[in-house]
Design an enzyme around this catalytic site. Structure first.
Site, PDB file in Angstrom:
ATOM      1  N   LYS A   1       6.643  -9.099  -6.765  1.00 44.50           N
ATOM      2  CA  LYS A   1       6.169  -8.813  -7.470  1.00 44.50           C
ATOM      3  C   LYS A   1       5.547  -7.868  -7.143  1.00 44.50           C
ATOM      4  CE  LYS A   1       1.334 -10.025  -9.142  1.00 44.50           C
ATOM      5  NZ  LYS A   1       0.684  -8.343  -9.728  1.00 44.50           N
ATOM      6  N   ASN A   2       5.153  -7.647  -6.511  1.00 44.93           N
ATOM      7  CA  ASN A   2       4.569  -6.497  -5.891  1.00 44.93           C
ATOM      8  C   ASN A   2       5.094  -5.546  -5.404  1.00 44.93           C
ATOM      9  OD1 ASN A   2       1.542  -6.902  -6.575  1.00 44.93           O
ATOM     10  ND2 ASN A   2       1.018  -7.519  -4.791  1.00 44.93           N
TER      11      ASN A   2
ATOM     12  N   ARG B   1      -3.398  -3.459 -14.031  1.00 48.12           N
ATOM     13  CA  ARG B   1      -3.544  -2.514 -13.424  1.00 48.12           C
ATOM     14  C   ARG B   1      -2.300  -1.500 -12.974  1.00 48.12           C
ATOM     15  NH1 ARG B   1      -9.180  -4.065 -12.189  1.00 48.12           N
ATOM     16  NH2 ARG B   1      -9.728  -1.285 -11.817  1.00 48.12           N
TER      17      ARG B   1
ATOM     18  N   CYS C   1      -6.762  -7.554 -13.958  1.00 49.42           N
ATOM     19  CA  CYS C   1      -8.143  -9.252 -13.193  1.00 49.42           C
ATOM     20  C   CYS C   1      -9.750  -8.059 -12.449  1.00 49.42           C
ATOM     21  CB  CYS C   1      -7.801 -10.097 -12.163  1.00 49.42           C
ATOM     22  SG  CYS C   1      -6.938  -9.193 -10.773  1.00 49.42           S
TER      23      CYS C   1
ATOM     24  N   ARG D   1     -10.639  -1.196  -7.994  1.00 50.15           N
ATOM     25  CA  ARG D   1     -10.058  -0.120  -7.581  1.00 50.15           C
ATOM     26  C   ARG D   1      -9.809   0.902  -8.262  1.00 50.15           C
ATOM     27  NH1 ARG D   1      -5.717  -4.852  -7.441  1.00 50.15           N
ATOM     28  NH2 ARG D   1      -6.235  -5.948  -8.916  1.00 50.15           N
ATOM     29  N   PRO D   2     -10.525   1.893  -8.011  1.00 55.86           N
ATOM     30  CA  PRO D   2     -10.800   3.288  -8.441  1.00 55.86           C
ATOM     31  C   PRO D   2      -9.220   3.692  -8.026  1.00 55.86           C
ATOM     32  CG  PRO D   2     -12.142   3.562  -6.343  1.00 55.86           C
ATOM     33  CD  PRO D   2     -11.331   1.937  -6.768  1.00 55.86           C
ATOM     34  N   VAL D   3      -8.973   4.879  -9.350  1.00 51.46           N
ATOM     35  CA  VAL D   3      -8.026   5.651  -9.693  1.00 51.46           C
ATOM     36  C   VAL D   3      -7.726   6.714  -8.429  1.00 51.46           C
ATOM     37  CG1 VAL D   3      -7.397   4.425 -11.130  1.00 51.46           C
ATOM     38  CG2 VAL D   3      -7.907   6.405 -11.891  1.00 51.46           C
ATOM     39  N   ASP D   4      -9.270   7.568  -8.640  1.00 52.67           N
ATOM     40  CA  ASP D   4      -9.335   9.087  -7.674  1.00 52.67           C
ATOM     41  C   ASP D   4      -8.629   9.223  -6.662  1.00 52.67           C
ATOM     42  OD1 ASP D   4     -10.729   7.337  -6.090  1.00 52.67           O
ATOM     43  OD2 ASP D   4     -11.921   8.505  -5.313  1.00 52.67           O
ATOM     44  N   GLN D   5      -8.100   8.481  -5.948  1.00 57.29           N
ATOM     45  CA  GLN D   5      -6.691   8.604  -5.104  1.00 57.29           C
ATOM     46  C   GLN D   5      -5.845   8.587  -6.070  1.00 57.29           C
ATOM     47  OE1 GLN D   5      -8.277   9.005  -1.417  1.00 57.29           O
ATOM     48  NE2 GLN D   5     -10.216   8.513  -2.857  1.00 57.29           N
TER      49      GLN D   5
ATOM     50  N   ASP E   1      -4.838 -10.682  -0.493  1.00 60.01           N
ATOM     51  CA  ASP E   1      -3.929 -12.008  -1.859  1.00 60.01           C
ATOM     52  C   ASP E   1      -3.956 -13.128  -0.612  1.00 60.01           C
ATOM     53  OD1 ASP E   1      -3.623  -9.786  -3.288  1.00 60.01           O
ATOM     54  OD2 ASP E   1      -1.980  -9.490  -3.245  1.00 60.01           O
TER      55      ASP E   1
ATOM     56  N   ILE F   1     -11.670  -6.883   1.717  1.00 60.89           N
ATOM     57  CA  ILE F   1     -10.975  -5.311   0.580  1.00 60.89           C
ATOM     58  C   ILE F   1     -11.111  -5.588  -1.030  1.00 60.89           C
ATOM     59  CG2 ILE F   1      -8.273  -4.650  -0.630  1.00 60.89           C
ATOM     60  CD1 ILE F   1      -8.618  -4.922   2.542  1.00 60.89           C
TER      61      ILE F   1
ATOM     62  N   ARG G   1       0.764 -14.375 -14.535  1.00 58.79           N
ATOM     63  CA  ARG G   1       1.366 -13.480 -14.166  1.00 58.79           C
ATOM     64  C   ARG G   1       1.559 -12.850 -12.753  1.00 58.79           C
ATOM     65  NH1 ARG G   1      -4.003 -10.459 -12.998  1.00 58.79           N
ATOM     66  NH2 ARG G   1      -2.239  -9.141 -12.442  1.00 58.79           N
TER      67      ARG G   1
END
Length: 432
Positions: A22-23, A95, A119, A124-128, A319, A341, A411
């Protein structure tokens, strides 16, 4: 809302074929936006998250086709993309939708992407992602729940290309590495990604991009070097990129056999992607044999309790934390699990306790004292990997376990109950 009914106590025996990861599939699907020619992907798993991504791409104008003779072979044609936007309605459940940002910006010079949902395991910020794209010349604002991104207009009034740069992220981020890697393939000049994630899924994405004409070195290490090219070409079905096996699905079945007992061979599995997990399973007394594309797992009696600390790859994966907790719940002894994490990744603990597990949580650590027997009950899945841990616990519990809200499971696991039935589990899907 579907549920899973599990009657525990059966040993597992036989073969299971592992699906595509999936990933890896999600970024690979998004990468097809980078080319104006059709791209064919093989070993695409049939998952809810994949379906959501295909809907998202279709909303932009991408035409996708699953081949009639092989449902895991998908061809995507992004020639007619006319709507470089990812709306909230499609992004809110996943996400990974943020992964369209880099490709859209690189090829079309503009993108409008909703801030992601998904979920509830933690922030899990997207600032990076944003900082990296800004370093490549993108103009980005965040307003009303959307990321609005564009490149400056040139003298001809058309968007200019992104510019290569050296980018060091403040933290190791898998999706951040993937987004910046995809964006850099069409940028002018050289981009160097420092502190890059090293997961096998990153290497898989890089290999797809290289097959499409990208110039990339260092994938799988903390420094990735990309030389931008003018365009990427497609891949015909005969050249289809083969998505790697799902290491988390593999690890989940390894834990299931370790907990329930039995003798199962996992086909199309890659043991090299799971070295930390396999080491801990062997420490727990679970038998593991590996080959080039298979893993044999045997379980006899109660496993031994083993502690671990989750870290970025190649260390023990977050995971797999929940599945290993289910194994420890019936193990001999006490184990301490440290989650480093995500801050909310112990939500499955209360559900395991409903089944009779003995677990105490203190901040980011959980102390699991194994019990000889769990007892069936109704439990509720809270996220993707938590749902897998409850299935494992249900396989070893006495009596019936009913797992609710298994849309989380769908999912990320391709026909999990069918695969478990195929190796002797008493499990069925109960339709709402």
């Amino acid at each position: 809302m579907d549920k899973l009914l599990i009657r525990g106590g059966r040993r597992l025996q036989g073969d299971v074929t592992i699906s595509g990861a999936k990933n890896a599939a999600l970024p690979d699907l998004c990468a097809t936006l980078l080319s104006a020619e059709p791209v064919t992907l093989a070993n695409v798993p049939q998952l809810q998250d994949v379906s959501t991504t295909l809907k998202l791409l279709a909303n932009m104008g991408v035409v996708a086709e699953r081949h009639a003779d092989d449902a895991n072979l998908v061809t995507l044609d992004a020639r007619q993309v006319n709507n470089p936007e990812a709306p909230y309605e499609l992004v809110k459940t996943m996400r990974a939708s943020i992964l369209v940002l880099g490709p859209l910006l690189a090829r079309f010079g503009r993108a409008r992407v909703s801030l992601p949902g998904g979920c509830a395991i933690g922030s899990r910020p997207v600032d990076q992602h944003i900082k990296g794209l800004q370093a490549m010349g993108a103009q980005i604002t965040v307003a009303h729940g959307y990321i609005e991104a564009s490149t400056p207009l040139g003298a001809d009034g058309q968007p200019t290309r992104l510019k290569g740069n050296r980018i060091t992220t403040d933290m190791v981020t898998v999706t951040g590495t993937e987004n910046l890697l995809m964006a850099a393939t069409l940028a002018e000049g050289e981009t160097i990604l420092e502190n890059a994630a090293q997961e096998p899924e990153i290497t898989d994405l890089a290999n797809l991009l290289i097959a499409m004409g990208a110039k990339i070195e260092g994938q799988g290490t903390h420094r990735i070097r990309i030389q931008g090219v003018d365009k990427l070409h497609g891949l015909k079905p005969a050249q289809a990129h083969q998505i790697i096996p799902d290491r988390i699905e593999t690890g989940t079945f390894l834990c299931a056999v370790g907990a329930a007992g039995g003798d199962v061979t996992l086909r199309k599995a890659n043991a090299e992607h799971l070295e930390a997990v396999i080491e801990k399973l062997r420490e727990a007394g679970v038998g593991i044999e590996v080959g080039a594309d298979w893993i044999r797992v045997t379980g006899h009696g109660r496993p031994k309790a083993v502690g671990f600390r989750t870290r970025e790859y190649p260390a023990f994966p977050t995971d797999m934390q929940a599945q290993f907790m289910a194994l420890n719940a019936v193990a001999d002894g006490t184990a301490v699990i440290h989650e480093t994490i995500f801050e909310n990744r112990f939500m499955h603990v209360n559900e395991l306790i409903r089944l009779g597990a003995k677990i105490e949580v203190d901040g980011h650590s959980a102390v699991v004292t194994g019990v000889p027997q769990l007892s069936g009950a109704t439990v509720m899945a809270t996220d993707l990997r938590a749902s897998a841990s409850l299935v494992i616990a249900g396989l070893v519990a006495e009596g019936e376990t009913l797992v609710d809200r298994i849309y989380h499971l769908d999912r990320g696991y391709d026909q999990m109950e069918a695969k478990l039935r195929g190796i002797g589990a008493d499990i069925e899907r109960v339709k709402a």
